[in-house]
Design an enzyme around this catalytic site. Structure first.
Site, PDB file in Angstrom:
ATOM      1  N   ASP A 363      44.634  37.880  -6.222  1.00  0.00           N
ATOM      2  CA  ASP A 363      43.646  38.589  -7.235  1.00  0.00           C
ATOM      3  C   ASP A 363      43.941  40.115  -6.931  1.00  0.00           C
ATOM      4  O   ASP A 363      43.818  41.018  -6.084  1.00  0.00           O
ATOM      5  CB  ASP A 363      42.312  38.444  -6.922  1.00  0.00           C
ATOM      6  CG  ASP A 363      41.840  38.777  -5.290  1.00  0.00           C
ATOM      7  OD1 ASP A 363      42.595  38.139  -4.535  1.00  0.00           O
ATOM      8  OD2 ASP A 363      40.821  39.002  -4.888  1.00  0.00           O
ATOM      9  N   GLU A 557      47.587  46.540   4.561  1.00  0.00           N
ATOM     10  CA  GLU A 557      47.368  45.488   3.814  1.00  0.00           C
ATOM     11  C   GLU A 557      48.682  44.904   3.283  1.00  0.00           C
ATOM     12  O   GLU A 557      48.803  43.768   3.112  1.00  0.00           O
ATOM     13  CB  GLU A 557      46.174  45.453   2.976  1.00  0.00           C
ATOM     14  CG  GLU A 557      45.914  44.417   1.900  1.00  0.00           C
ATOM     15  CD  GLU A 557      44.805  44.346   0.993  1.00  0.00           C
ATOM     16  OE1 GLU A 557      44.314  43.655   0.506  1.00  0.00           O
ATOM     17  OE2 GLU A 557      44.385  45.596   0.923  1.00  0.00           O
TER      18      GLU A 557
END
Length: 619
Positions: A363, A557
């Site tokens: 996503d 991340e």
């Protein structure tokens, strides 16, 4: 050399932290030369961003332990950078990411930034209908913690989940009872705003944890997965109330297999294998849901209304035309649609796809956006092939060809036949011989989707590709995705042009992601492509190491692998980049990717990494 911590820290920041962010990076304009003074008057001069930021980190670690003075270990200041990252992940970041849902751990959850939007200042803890132990335990804590405890209904429907979306909360996980106390089974979170237990993140974290001797945490997370399957019907996207209708990419069989390889606990494995087979059959193999008419699988998230976890304004561009068509202002329309007072089938379909994108873990990406529930994805079917082959191997090797599960006795042949049939269907619908790659299949259009994605290489990870297919993938796909910092999530041509009306998506070019790298490395090794594996591992680890050296130990991340930088310009920002003094967590699966890559490289490559020798000089 003994230092006074606060004095040294204040002098260091005043001189070197010229942008005032409480970090020392290459963007600061200080002299990059600092005189360290001991309490006895001795001095030593440190030079360079890396050594100065190491000093900053060591001072803060000592201060966080409650020390006023410290004996500075110069080996830590001069520590080779890749070795330092490896050690910090093992000794510092994993503990910083470990959580429990019990009296000792509730504080972290109460302070979570997601709770800023709560109507009251109390955290809601949702408990499964049949878990009386958890219900009583959390109710017993309401006099000490600002929590409200809500028992879920026996049947959890999308309508019910929508009804509590305005009252979001945390979902309970497994508790274990001893003679002395009840405690929460621990889990590792991704980090930053992701302060709960996620599905596929937890598996990739477990790879690093196992390498670092923390199989206890990997086993605990598998126990929490089992709790989720038994009480919520699936491994959840994460243990938040609005994820009750959504799962994530399946890795449970891999996790329990890898725990067993270290513990040899046959009883534990038997118990979890029963649950894994249940998950396979009830989550993935129900016809008309995640099992499609062509015999392969798709993601399909249930749920109604707007996804509550999205940032405010995320859907405004989508919703505004519908609001205008309904003669409402945007805020009124959102309230009416979210509550179910206003029905719009076209918008319902949009959110089926949107939730399914989130269930897929990717996503978001233009590969799947707007059509995800109609797609048979390569990676999902590779993951389920791995389930089937794991079941076959465990039943054959551990349970001597006989495994009783839910009243049925399974042997390895049953699962091998399932896997063989899946491979046959994958070859029929997803393999493109002319292009030499696996492509996703659009059920609605009845054809493959021409999009070059890192997920095309996932069949190497699970062993589903034939030898000729593997050769074609290495020839056709890997060169299109190999970049300065590793493997890109897709190529530029597939992503297409980016504009104000078509913004960058975080799971697309030029970004690279840890789970893709890890599966591709393992797949290349499985098929004997060690040279290719070594190069892309080194590229990924060099990018991480170079960025950590230049930016105060930052382990974020995601990365832009084309520019080989953590400065990613895409939706949601980059978790793990905003901290003061020292990152105490890194980022879960990024930590694991570094540990796996560090483990797979040989001593020569590790030394090159420590010397910061760029990949262009080696490959």
């Amino acid at each position: 050399m003994r230092l006074q911590i606060e004095d040294t820290l204040a002098r260091l920041l005043q001189q070197e932290d010229t942008d005032g962010d409480k970090k020392i990076t290459v963007e600061d304009q200080g002299p990059r030369k600092f005189v360290v003074r001991s309490t006895s008057g001795n001095e030593r001069t440190l030079e360079g961003t890396y050594h100065l930021s190491n000093l900053l980190q060591e001072l803060v670690i000592a201060r966080n332990r409650g020390q006023v003075e410290m004996d500075l270990d110069w080996n830590r200041i001069d520590e080779p950078p890749a070795d330092r990252i490896n050690r910090m992940i093992r000794d510092y970041y994993w503990p910083g990411l470990t959580r429990t849902m019990d009296e000792s751990g509730l504080g972290n959850l109460i302070l979570d930034t997601k709770n800023d939007s709560l109507v009251s200042d109390r955290l809601r803890v949702y408990v499964p209908f049949e878990d009386e132990k958890a219900l009583n335990y959390y109710k017993g804590l309401t006099d000490r913690f600002p929590i409200d405890v809500i028992q879920l209904p026996q049947e959890i429907s999308p309508e019910y989940v929508r009804s509590i979306n305005s009252e979001p909360g945390i979902l309970s996980l497994a508790l274990v009872e001893s003679e002395e106390e009840i405690s929460g089974v621990p889990f590792v979170v991704p980090g930053g705003r992701f302060n709960e237990m996620y599905g596929w993140d937890s598996y990739f974290e477990s790879i690093g944890l196992n390498l670092d001797g923390r199989v206890d945490l990997t086993r605990a997370m598998a126990d929490n997965f089992q709790y989720q399957i038994e009480h919520y019907g699936k491994i959840l996207n994460a243990n938040r109330s609005y994820y009750l209708t959504r799962t994530q990419p399946p890795f449970y069989s891999s996790q329990i297999k890898e725990v067993y390889e270290q513990t040899k606990d046959k009883s534990w494995l038997r118990n979890h294998l029963i649950t894994a087979i249940k998950e396979y059959e009830t989550v993935w193999m129900i016809p008309g849901k995640r099992l499609t008419d062509i015999g392969l699988n798709r993601f399909l998230a249930e749920g109604l209304g707007i996804t509550p976890e999205a940032e405010e304004g995320h859907y405004d561009v989508v919703l505004r035309p519908y609001a205008k068509g309904a003669g409402m202002n945007l805020e009124t329309f959102i309230q009416a649609y979210s509550s179910g007072a206003l029905v719009n089938p076209q918008l319902d379909r949009y959110f089926v796809h949107d939730r399914t994108v989130r269930e897929s873990g990717h996503d978001t990406s233009y590969r799947i956006e707007g059509r995800c529930a109609d797609l048979v994805l390569v990676e999902l079917n590779a993951m389920l092939y791995k389930y089937e082959m794991d079941f076959a191997e465990l039943i054959k090797e551990v349970f001597d060809e006989s495994f009783l599960c839910n009243g049925r006795n399974y042997n390895s042949s049953y699962w091998e036949e399932k896997a063989a049939k899946r491979k046959e269907l994958v070859d029929q619908f997803l393999w493109n011989e002319d292009e030499g790659m696996y492509l996703d299949y659009d059920l609605d259009q009845g054809k493959q989707v021409p999009f070059v994605s890192a997920t095309s290489l996932v069949p190497l990870w699970c062993g589903m590709a034939g030898e000729e297919q593997a050769q074609a993938l290495i020839r056709s796909v890997l060169p299109k995705l190999k970049e300065k910092g590793g493997v890109a999530s897709c190529d530029a041509g597939s992503r297409g042009d980016i504009s104000a009306d078509r913004p960058q998506r975080q799971w697309d070019y030029p970004n690279g992601w840890a789970p893709h790298q890890m599966m591709i490395w393992q797949g290349l090794f499985r098929y004997g492509y060690k040279k290719e594996a070594r190069e892309i591992i080194y590229r990924w680890l060099f990018m991480i190491t170079r960025n950590a050296v230049d930016y105060n130990g930052t382990i974020p991340e995601k990365y832009d692998v084309v520019a080989a930088t953590h400065k990613v310009f895409a939706e949601y920002g980059n978790v793990g980049t905003e901290f003061e003094y020292i990152t105490q967590e890194g980022f879960g699966w990024m930590n694991a990717s570094f540990q796996l890559g560090y483990h797979l490289l040989d001593e020569i490559d590790r030394e090159n990494l420590n010397q910061l020798i760029a990949p262009e000089e080696l490959f």
